[in-house]
Design an enzyme around this catalytic site. Structure first.
Site, PDB file in Angstrom:
ATOM      1  CG  ASN A   1      -6.821  -0.548   1.546  1.00  0.00           C
ATOM      2  OD1 ASN A   1      -6.140  -0.037   0.656  1.00  0.00           O
ATOM      3  ND2 ASN A   1      -6.291  -1.121   2.603  1.00  0.00           N
TER       4      ASN A   1
ATOM      5  CB  CYS B   1      -0.943   0.019   1.203  1.00  0.00           C
ATOM      6  SG  CYS B   1      -2.051  -1.389   1.233  1.00  0.00           S
TER       7      CYS B   1
ATOM      8  CG  HIS C   1      -2.980   3.487   2.568  1.00  0.00           C
ATOM      9  ND1 HIS C   1      -3.428   3.294   1.281  1.00  0.00           N
ATOM     10  CD2 HIS C   1      -3.190   2.315   3.224  1.00  0.00           C
ATOM     11  CE1 HIS C   1      -3.881   2.057   1.166  1.00  0.00           C
ATOM     12  NE2 HIS C   1      -3.758   1.447   2.328  1.00  0.00           N
TER      13      HIS C   1
HETATM   14  N1  ACO Z   1     -18.831  -8.663   8.902  1.00  0.00           N
HETATM   15  C1  ACO Z   1     -19.283  -9.069  10.094  1.00  0.00           C
HETATM   16  N2  ACO Z   1     -18.492  -9.557  11.041  1.00  0.00           N
HETATM   17  C2  ACO Z   1     -17.176  -9.628  10.777  1.00  0.00           C
HETATM   18  C3  ACO Z   1     -16.639  -9.219   9.549  1.00  0.00           C
HETATM   19  C4  ACO Z   1     -17.523  -8.730   8.588  1.00  0.00           C
HETATM   20  N3  ACO Z   1     -17.103  -8.310   7.376  1.00  0.00           N
HETATM   21  N4  ACO Z   1     -15.305  -9.403   9.579  1.00  0.00           N
HETATM   22  C5  ACO Z   1     -15.009  -9.919  10.797  1.00  0.00           C
HETATM   23  N5  ACO Z   1     -16.144 -10.058  11.514  1.00  0.00           N
HETATM   24  C6  ACO Z   1     -16.300 -10.575  12.873  1.00  0.00           C
HETATM   25  C7  ACO Z   1     -15.135 -11.407  13.292  1.00  0.00           C
HETATM   26  O1  ACO Z   1     -15.301 -12.743  12.816  1.00  0.00           O
HETATM   27  C8  ACO Z   1     -15.245 -11.348  14.797  1.00  0.00           C
HETATM   28  O2  ACO Z   1     -16.228 -12.237  15.204  1.00  0.00           O
HETATM   29  P1  ACO Z   1     -16.037 -13.106  16.560  1.00  0.00           P
HETATM   30  O3  ACO Z   1     -15.872 -12.108  17.649  1.00  0.00           O
HETATM   31  O4  ACO Z   1     -17.311 -13.886  16.620  1.00  0.00           O
HETATM   32  O5  ACO Z   1     -14.819 -13.919  16.300  1.00  0.00           O
HETATM   33  C9  ACO Z   1     -15.790  -9.933  15.031  1.00  0.00           C
HETATM   34  O6  ACO Z   1     -16.314  -9.491  13.780  1.00  0.00           O
HETATM   35  C10 ACO Z   1     -14.777  -8.955  15.550  1.00  0.00           C
HETATM   36  O7  ACO Z   1     -13.653  -9.001  14.724  1.00  0.00           O
HETATM   37  P2  ACO Z   1     -12.423  -8.084  15.051  1.00  0.00           P
HETATM   38  O8  ACO Z   1     -11.275  -8.512  14.231  1.00  0.00           O
HETATM   39  O9  ACO Z   1     -12.234  -8.030  16.512  1.00  0.00           O
HETATM   40  O10 ACO Z   1     -12.951  -6.665  14.575  1.00  0.00           O
HETATM   41  P3  ACO Z   1     -12.220  -5.297  14.675  1.00  0.00           P
HETATM   42  O11 ACO Z   1     -13.034  -4.374  15.476  1.00  0.00           O
HETATM   43  O12 ACO Z   1     -10.775  -5.455  15.033  1.00  0.00           O
HETATM   44  O13 ACO Z   1     -12.271  -4.786  13.159  1.00  0.00           O
HETATM   45  C11 ACO Z   1     -10.931  -4.660  11.162  1.00  0.00           C
HETATM   46  C12 ACO Z   1     -11.697  -5.574  12.125  1.00  0.00           C
HETATM   47  C13 ACO Z   1     -11.900  -3.689  10.510  1.00  0.00           C
HETATM   48  C14 ACO Z   1     -10.272  -5.536  10.087  1.00  0.00           C
HETATM   49  C15 ACO Z   1      -9.843  -3.890  11.957  1.00  0.00           C
HETATM   50  O14 ACO Z   1      -9.055  -4.773  12.703  1.00  0.00           O
HETATM   51  C16 ACO Z   1      -8.984  -3.063  11.076  1.00  0.00           C
HETATM   52  O15 ACO Z   1      -9.377  -2.041  10.588  1.00  0.00           O
HETATM   53  N6  ACO Z   1      -7.712  -3.464  10.823  1.00  0.00           N
HETATM   54  C17 ACO Z   1      -6.852  -2.823   9.898  1.00  0.00           C
HETATM   55  C18 ACO Z   1      -6.876  -3.635   8.677  1.00  0.00           C
HETATM   56  C19 ACO Z   1      -6.548  -2.868   7.422  1.00  0.00           C
HETATM   57  O16 ACO Z   1      -6.801  -1.705   7.259  1.00  0.00           O
HETATM   58  N7  ACO Z   1      -5.979  -3.613   6.505  1.00  0.00           N
HETATM   59  C20 ACO Z   1      -5.773  -3.086   5.211  1.00  0.00           C
HETATM   60  C21 ACO Z   1      -4.471  -3.463   4.722  1.00  0.00           C
HETATM   61  S1  ACO Z   1      -3.224  -2.587   5.553  1.00  0.00           S
HETATM   62  C22 ACO Z   1      -3.276  -1.114   4.972  1.00  0.00           C
HETATM   63  O17 ACO Z   1      -3.725  -0.877   3.902  1.00  0.00           O
HETATM   64  C23 ACO Z   1      -2.774  -0.087   5.885  1.00  0.00           C
END
Ligand code: ACO
Length: 340
Positions: free
Chosen positions: A294, A125, A265
């Site tokens: 993204n 990214c 980003h």
């Molecule tokens: N819809 C519904 N539920 C979901 C989804 C979805 N799309 N995805 C995950 N869940 C569930 C999970 O299974 C989990 O369920 P469980 O508790 O029963 O196991 C629950 O939601 C909570 O999941 P978490 O991972 O705790 O959710 P969190 O609040 O951390 O949010 C997220 C997840 C949005 C991915 C967050 O961690 C994040 O923003 N991370 C950064 C990731 C990112 O930006 N990556 C891009 C690449 S890197 C870059 O470009 C910088």
């Protein structure tokens, strides 16, 4: 301890500026509601955690180079420059058409940039920021006159559409910028860059390369798709982009008050908001993640194009660009806007 590299441009070398920008975004819009019919998710979950409402998805007959070429032509038209005037063409991507030849060579052929030398750059990214820095330095030292920098991704090819943890977060698209020596001393200032390869496994596509070659077993395990430790990525993205903004301001002898727009980003609205709150600059954090999700290496240049075309940036205004991605890789730079 992670090292930071400051890009110290020799004061006697010419400043390099962005003379044109362009984007291509596929026509097909996929909403959160659409995704809820494919995987177990919903608009409330996606929007509250990411700020995303919809993303663009490319057609089956489009490869990354097609998106890149369309953005490149838009940027060249914006700059009033012919493709034949391009000396250097860099495509930043993690979703190339093929392992080789480079996507940049396919783009060269599509747009007729027959006098350019061409290669891809892999920094996930952060790729388009790294490509811009590379091009800037080659122009500044006189190796080339005109560079075309493109960030382009067909992320949809590398996503597991059965994995709700990842497939909802990304979109397809391309952004491009044309760089030349500045006519008035305004342009791209000093940048700060860093990487941490010890954390590579938090965000990667493990299969299909020389480590885990293509095989039936690899495909059965879906190792050809993007894998991510979401929470860890979130923490590192906020920490490194915040620090990178502090570093680049200090390196250039500026403060946050000198910046018109902070263009980060577009990974996730919560990441951008966390950075904006930590630095107390939320009112100037640009965001379009709601529309495009993204788009990885394309995101920063799509955002820059949108900022400059919005008319909110005047001659001499400063935009601070900051990125973070797989590797991990990160970096920041400041652009003093000029359009001659
Ligand atoms: N819809 C519904 N539920 C979901 C989804 C979805 N799309 N995805 C995950 N869940 C569930 C999970 O299974 C989990 O369920 P469980 O508790 O029963 O196991 C629950 O939601 C909570 O999941 P978490 O991972 O705790 O959710 P969190 O609040 O951390 O949010 C997220 C997840 C949005 C991915 C967050 O961690 C994040 O923003 N991370 C950064 C990731 C990112 O930006 N990556 C891009 C690449 S890197 C870059 O470009 C910088």
């Amino acid at each position: 301890m992670v090292a930071m590299v400051v890009s110290e441009t020799n004061n006697n070398l010419p400043v390099v500026s962005i003379v044109g920008t362009g984007v291509y975004l596929p026509e097909k819009v996929v909403t959160n509601e659409d995704l809820s019919k494919i995987v177990d998710t919903n608009d409330e979950w996606i929007y509250s955690r990411t700020g995303m409402r919809e993303r663009r998805i490319a057609r089956d007959d489009q490869a990354t180079s097609d998106l890149a070429a369309a953005a490149a032509l838009a940027a060249l038209a914006d700059a009033g420059i012919s493709a034949e005037d391009v000396d250097l063409l860099i495509v930043a991507t993690l979703s190339p058409d093929m392992f080789f030849p480079s996507t940049a060579c396919f783009v060269q052929d599509k747009i007729g940039a027959k006098n350019a030398y061409c290669y891809d750059l892999g920094a996930a990214c952060s790729g388009s920021l790294y490509a811009m820095e590379t091009a800037k330095n080659q122009i500044a030292c006189g190796a080339v006159k005109t560079a075309l920098v493109i960030g382009a991704e067909k992320m949809s090819t590398f996503l597991d559409w059965e994995d709700r943890n990842t497939c909802v977060l990304f979109g397809d698209g391309a952004g491009a910028a044309v760089l030349q020596a500045s006519k008035n001393g305004r342009g791209i200032m000093k940048g700060c860059f860093g990487s941490d390869g010890s954390l590579a496994n938090l965000l990667w596509t493990p299969g299909g390369g020389s480590r885990n070659p293509m095989s039936h077993e690899m495909l059965d395990q879906k190792q050809q798709y993007l894998k991510m430790g979401g929470r860890e990525v979130y923490k590192h993205a906020v920490k490194q982009m915040t620090q990178s903004i502090v570093d680049v301001l200090e390196t250039n002898g500026l403060t946050a008050d000198d910046i018109k727009w902070f263009v980060a980003h577009q990974a996730n609205a919560r990441i951008i908001e966390a950075i904006g709150k930590r630095l107390d600059v939320m009112d100037r954090m640009f965001m379009n993640v709601e529309k495009y999700a993204n788009t990885s290496a394309a995101a920063l240049l799509i955002a820059v194009d949108e900022v400059v075309k919005s008319g909110t940036v005047q001659q001499g205004d400063k935009m601070l660009l900051v990125a973070f991605g797989g590797g991990f890789t990160w970096g920041s730079t400041i652009v003093e806007w000029t359009k001659s």
